[in-house]
Write an enzyme that holds these catalytic residues in place. Sequence first.
Site: not given
Ligand code: LMR
Length: 397
Positions: A246, A130, A211
């Site tokens: 979520k 992420w 996470d």
């Molecule tokens: C995502 O990866 O789209 C979500 O976790 C929203 C975010 O905060 O980035």
Amino acid sequence: MFESVQPAAPDPIFGLTKLFRADSNPEKINLAAGIYQDNFGKTPALECVQQAVRRIADRAVDRQYLPIDGNSRYNEAIAEVLLGADHPAIADQRYCTIQTLGGTSALKVAADTIFSLFGKKKIWFSDPTWGNHLHIFGSAGHETDSYPWIDQSRTALDFDRLTESLNQIPSGDVIVLHGCCHNPTGVDPTPEQWKTIKEIVQQRGLLTIFDIAYQGFAESLEADASIIRQFCESSDDLMICNSFSKNFSLYNERVGGLTITSGNSQICQNILSHVKRSVRGNYSNPPHQGAAIVAEVLADEQLKSLWVSELETMRSRIIEMRAAFYKRMSELLPNADFSFVIAQRGMFSFTGLNPDQVDRLRDQYSIYLLKSGRINLAGLSNDNVERVCKAIASVAN
Ligand code: LMR
């Protein structure tokens, strides 16, 4: 001072949401941000949440500050959802949990606490991860590095390269693992592979941060937390950053938590005192409403089982969309193998589309996904899956 400042790049996820909102095409489709949408493209409040909100509204609300670590009922409920009520770490009180502003500030508080206690550390993330991970830990003063996650097809785990790389991480470094539903790839290790990863990480003496933002979106609340539960069976130090954005569909309430487990209760209390200092230096103390809603649901058997079944509905719909996407893509591009979409878990899949193809999807079809080719399957519906598949097939050719 401000005159010479140049604009920063827009956020890769929220920047796209802004573009999507400004798009006047009535057929636009948002597959970018990790937000659950129902079959009508809406993100309505869950029924369990609406009932909890009504109950809370009927009570007198105290408008004083919450404690630095937040709502204690909520914190106890987090530990039970993550670890299971009968986990030895709970029985032995060798854990502490604080309420945070979503999973994001759980990560930031973890990063700041590590920095304040141990100074600058090297933090290892999967490649890819992420995007905000690197930003959060980098801005907390840490160095970031990566271990491999996916193979050349970019759709499956590269277990050999992963374990080889983990085996070389110096002892005392920090590793971040996605508890389930890997973001952005949807590629999770099997239980056997997790066992090996756990052994390596523990043998090497790495501080592990989990996470977990999508608990319940792969198999079930229990199964999705099973690797975390196994990690904290031993008395090794662990930090768990969770989000209810979520699985409670409470994106705009910023509901998350940071749970820390360690060797005994005293160690946890010592760490907690430093975690609270980090919170105080960030946002002082958390807000009331979101945590009160979650605590209300989790304290009531009827509301809790309603939540579990509503979460199951969300999960099943995403799995159905994976199947529909796979079927239609296989018909449109019979020489390509899309079976990875069925194997991947949670909201996301890597489609294998390159940045140029992603741009064409947005510019020609008003279909929005991340530059990496990550697609949010929860943005698909019975109505739009045909249009999405045809557009992908046309840019992939
Ligand atoms: C995502 O990866 O789209 C979500 O976790 C929203 C975010 O905060 O980035």
